[in-house]
Design a protein around this motif. Structure first.
Motif, PDB file in Angstrom:
ATOM      1  N   THR A  28       0.872  -1.176   0.000  1.00  0.00           N
ATOM      2  CA  THR A  28       0.000   0.000   0.000  1.00  0.00           C
ATOM      3  C   THR A  28       0.909   1.226   0.000  1.00  0.00           C
ATOM      4  O   THR A  28       1.314   1.739   1.041  1.00  0.00           O
ATOM      5  CB  THR A  28      -0.915  -0.016   1.236  1.00  0.00           C
ATOM      6  N   PHE A  29       1.224   1.671  -1.192  1.00  0.00           N
ATOM      7  CA  PHE A  29       2.275   2.671  -1.384  1.00  0.00           C
ATOM      8  C   PHE A  29       2.047   3.923  -0.554  1.00  0.00           C
ATOM      9  O   PHE A  29       2.993   4.482   0.012  1.00  0.00           O
ATOM     10  CB  PHE A  29       2.348   3.023  -2.872  1.00  0.00           C
ATOM     11  N   SER A  30       0.812   4.371  -0.463  1.00  0.00           N
ATOM     12  CA  SER A  30       0.527   5.622   0.248  1.00  0.00           C
ATOM     13  C   SER A  30       0.812   5.516   1.739  1.00  0.00           C
ATOM     14  O   SER A  30       0.848   6.544   2.423  1.00  0.00           O
ATOM     15  CB  SER A  30      -0.921   6.040   0.008  1.00  0.00           C
ATOM     16  N   ARG A  31       0.996   4.289   2.246  1.00  0.00           N
ATOM     17  CA  ARG A  31       1.299   4.074   3.664  1.00  0.00           C
ATOM     18  C   ARG A  31       2.776   3.824   3.914  1.00  0.00           C
ATOM     19  O   ARG A  31       3.166   3.391   5.002  1.00  0.00           O
ATOM     20  CB  ARG A  31       0.482   2.898   4.187  1.00  0.00           C
ATOM     21  N   TYR A  32       3.593   4.093   2.928  1.00  0.00           N
ATOM     22  CA  TYR A  32       5.030   3.881   3.062  1.00  0.00           C
ATOM     23  C   TYR A  32       5.785   5.186   2.873  1.00  0.00           C
ATOM     24  O   TYR A  32       5.542   5.929   1.906  1.00  0.00           O
ATOM     25  CB  TYR A  32       5.531   2.872   2.024  1.00  0.00           C
ATOM     26  N   ALA A  33       6.685   5.457   3.803  1.00  0.00           N
ATOM     27  CA  ALA A  33       7.686   6.480   3.547  1.00  0.00           C
ATOM     28  C   ALA A  33       8.700   5.896   2.566  1.00  0.00           C
ATOM     29  O   ALA A  33       8.975   4.692   2.596  1.00  0.00           O
ATOM     30  CB  ALA A  33       8.381   6.891   4.840  1.00  0.00           C
ATOM     31  N   MET A  34       9.238   6.741   1.708  1.00  0.00           N
ATOM     32  CA  MET A  34      10.153   6.264   0.674  1.00  0.00           C
ATOM     33  C   MET A  34      11.473   7.022   0.757  1.00  0.00           C
ATOM     34  O   MET A  34      11.515   8.183   1.179  1.00  0.00           O
ATOM     35  CB  MET A  34       9.538   6.464  -0.700  1.00  0.00           C
ATOM     36  N   GLY A  35      12.525   6.347   0.353  1.00  0.00           N
ATOM     37  CA  GLY A  35      13.836   6.985   0.395  1.00  0.00           C
ATOM     38  C   GLY A  35      14.675   6.637  -0.803  1.00  0.00           C
ATOM     39  O   GLY A  35      14.416   5.645  -1.500  1.00  0.00           O
ATOM     40  N   TRP A  36      15.660   7.469  -1.059  1.00  0.00           N
ATOM     41  CA  TRP A  36      16.694   7.209  -2.054  1.00  0.00           C
ATOM     42  C   TRP A  36      18.037   7.176  -1.337  1.00  0.00           C
ATOM     43  O   TRP A  36      18.333   8.068  -0.519  1.00  0.00           O
ATOM     44  CB  TRP A  36      16.717   8.283  -3.129  1.00  0.00           C
ATOM     45  N   PHE A  37      18.811   6.172  -1.670  1.00  0.00           N
ATOM     46  CA  PHE A  37      20.168   6.012  -1.156  1.00  0.00           C
ATOM     47  C   PHE A  37      21.085   5.772  -2.349  1.00  0.00           C
ATOM     48  O   PHE A  37      20.624   5.476  -3.449  1.00  0.00           O
ATOM     49  CB  PHE A  37      20.244   4.826  -0.191  1.00  0.00           C
ATOM     50  N   ARG A  38      22.386   5.912  -2.124  1.00  0.00           N
ATOM     51  CA  ARG A  38      23.331   5.652  -3.214  1.00  0.00           C
ATOM     52  C   ARG A  38      24.588   5.009  -2.668  1.00  0.00           C
ATOM     53  O   ARG A  38      24.929   5.166  -1.485  1.00  0.00           O
ATOM     54  CB  ARG A  38      23.667   6.943  -3.952  1.00  0.00           C
ATOM     55  N   GLN A  39      25.261   4.289  -3.551  1.00  0.00           N
ATOM     56  CA  GLN A  39      26.501   3.632  -3.174  1.00  0.00           C
ATOM     57  C   GLN A  39      27.497   3.748  -4.310  1.00  0.00           C
ATOM     58  O   GLN A  39      27.262   3.254  -5.416  1.00  0.00           O
ATOM     59  CB  GLN A  39      26.266   2.164  -2.826  1.00  0.00           C
ATOM     60  N   ALA A  40      28.588   4.410  -4.011  1.00  0.00           N
ATOM     61  CA  ALA A  40      29.669   4.548  -4.974  1.00  0.00           C
ATOM     62  C   ALA A  40      30.657   3.399  -4.786  1.00  0.00           C
ATOM     63  O   ALA A  40      30.718   2.807  -3.697  1.00  0.00           O
ATOM     64  CB  ALA A  40      30.365   5.887  -4.778  1.00  0.00           C
ATOM     65  N   PRO A  41      31.438   3.078  -5.814  1.00  0.00           N
ATOM     66  CA  PRO A  41      32.401   1.973  -5.696  1.00  0.00           C
ATOM     67  C   PRO A  41      33.338   2.166  -4.521  1.00  0.00           C
ATOM     68  O   PRO A  41      33.923   3.251  -4.342  1.00  0.00           O
ATOM     69  CB  PRO A  41      33.153   2.037  -7.025  1.00  0.00           C
ATOM     70  N   GLY A  42      33.463   1.139  -3.698  1.00  0.00           N
ATOM     71  CA  GLY A  42      34.368   1.185  -2.563  1.00  0.00           C
ATOM     72  C   GLY A  42      33.863   1.975  -1.368  1.00  0.00           C
ATOM     73  O   GLY A  42      34.604   2.151  -0.391  1.00  0.00           O
ATOM     74  N   LYS A  43      32.625   2.440  -1.444  1.00  0.00           N
ATOM     75  CA  LYS A  43      32.075   3.238  -0.341  1.00  0.00           C
ATOM     76  C   LYS A  43      30.822   2.590   0.204  1.00  0.00           C
ATOM     77  O   LYS A  43      30.193   1.751  -0.444  1.00  0.00           O
ATOM     78  CB  LYS A  43      31.770   4.657  -0.814  1.00  0.00           C
ATOM     79  N   GLU A  44      30.447   2.989   1.398  1.00  0.00           N
ATOM     80  CA  GLU A  44      29.222   2.483   2.004  1.00  0.00           C
ATOM     81  C   GLU A  44      28.005   3.168   1.385  1.00  0.00           C
ATOM     82  O   GLU A  44      28.101   4.276   0.856  1.00  0.00           O
ATOM     83  CB  GLU A  44      29.251   2.727   3.517  1.00  0.00           C
ATOM     84  N   ARG A  45      26.864   2.490   1.492  1.00  0.00           N
ATOM     85  CA  ARG A  45      25.631   3.077   1.015  1.00  0.00           C
ATOM     86  C   ARG A  45      25.304   4.300   1.864  1.00  0.00           C
ATOM     87  O   ARG A  45      25.405   4.258   3.099  1.00  0.00           O
ATOM     88  CB  ARG A  45      24.502   2.050   1.096  1.00  0.00           C
ATOM     89  N   GLU A  46      24.897   5.385   1.224  1.00  0.00           N
ATOM     90  CA  GLU A  46      24.617   6.610   1.960  1.00  0.00           C
ATOM     91  C   GLU A  46      23.241   7.160   1.618  1.00  0.00           C
ATOM     92  O   GLU A  46      22.726   6.968   0.522  1.00  0.00           O
ATOM     93  CB  GLU A  46      25.682   7.678   1.664  1.00  0.00           C
TER      94      GLU A  46
END
Length: 124
Positions: A28-46
């Motif tokens: 139920t999409f409207s009941r979910y908070a959504m986020g974007w994260f990214r991960q560069a080579p050799g780095k942790e997801r941020e």
């Protein structure tokens, strides 16, 4: 079965723009908070950006504030990330994530579902 499918990544020159999309199904999409994260080579997801149930509730990483905009269309079960003034340091795999909560979060361990990611490459 919950699925989050990102699209819109690609190769762009520095200063250019891209818009990422994440189509959600099985929840139920409207009941979910959504986020974007990214991960560069050799780095942790941020953390990049997050939006709560209400489109007025957003947070951004300092590194993207003023350049990126997160938005959502609950009728289409889709969350977007508009990226402007892109820099080479924005190069990464970008992931969409969903959290069963009204409230957005900057912490990746607070999200329940993740997409497979889409590559964004910014050339100098």
């Amino acid at each position: 079965q919950v699925q989050l499918v990102e699209s819109g990544g690609g190769l762009v020159q520095a200063g250019g723009s891209l818009t990422l999309s994440c189509a959600a199904s099985g929840l139920t999409f409207s009941r979910y908070a959504m986020g974007w994260f990214r991960q560069a080579p050799g780095k942790e997801r941020e953390f990049v950006a997050t939006i709560g149930w209400s489109v007025g509730t957003t947070h951004y990483a300092d590194s993207v504030k003023g350049r990126f905009t997160i938005s959502r269309d609950n009728a289409k079960n889709t969350v977007f990330l508009q990226m402007n003034s892109l820099k080479p340091e924005d190069t990464a795999v970008y992931y969409c994530a969903g959290r069963s909560s009204a409230w957005p979060s900057i912490h990746n361990n607070e999200y329940d579902y993740w997409g497979q990611g889409t590559q964004v490459t910014v050339s100098s």
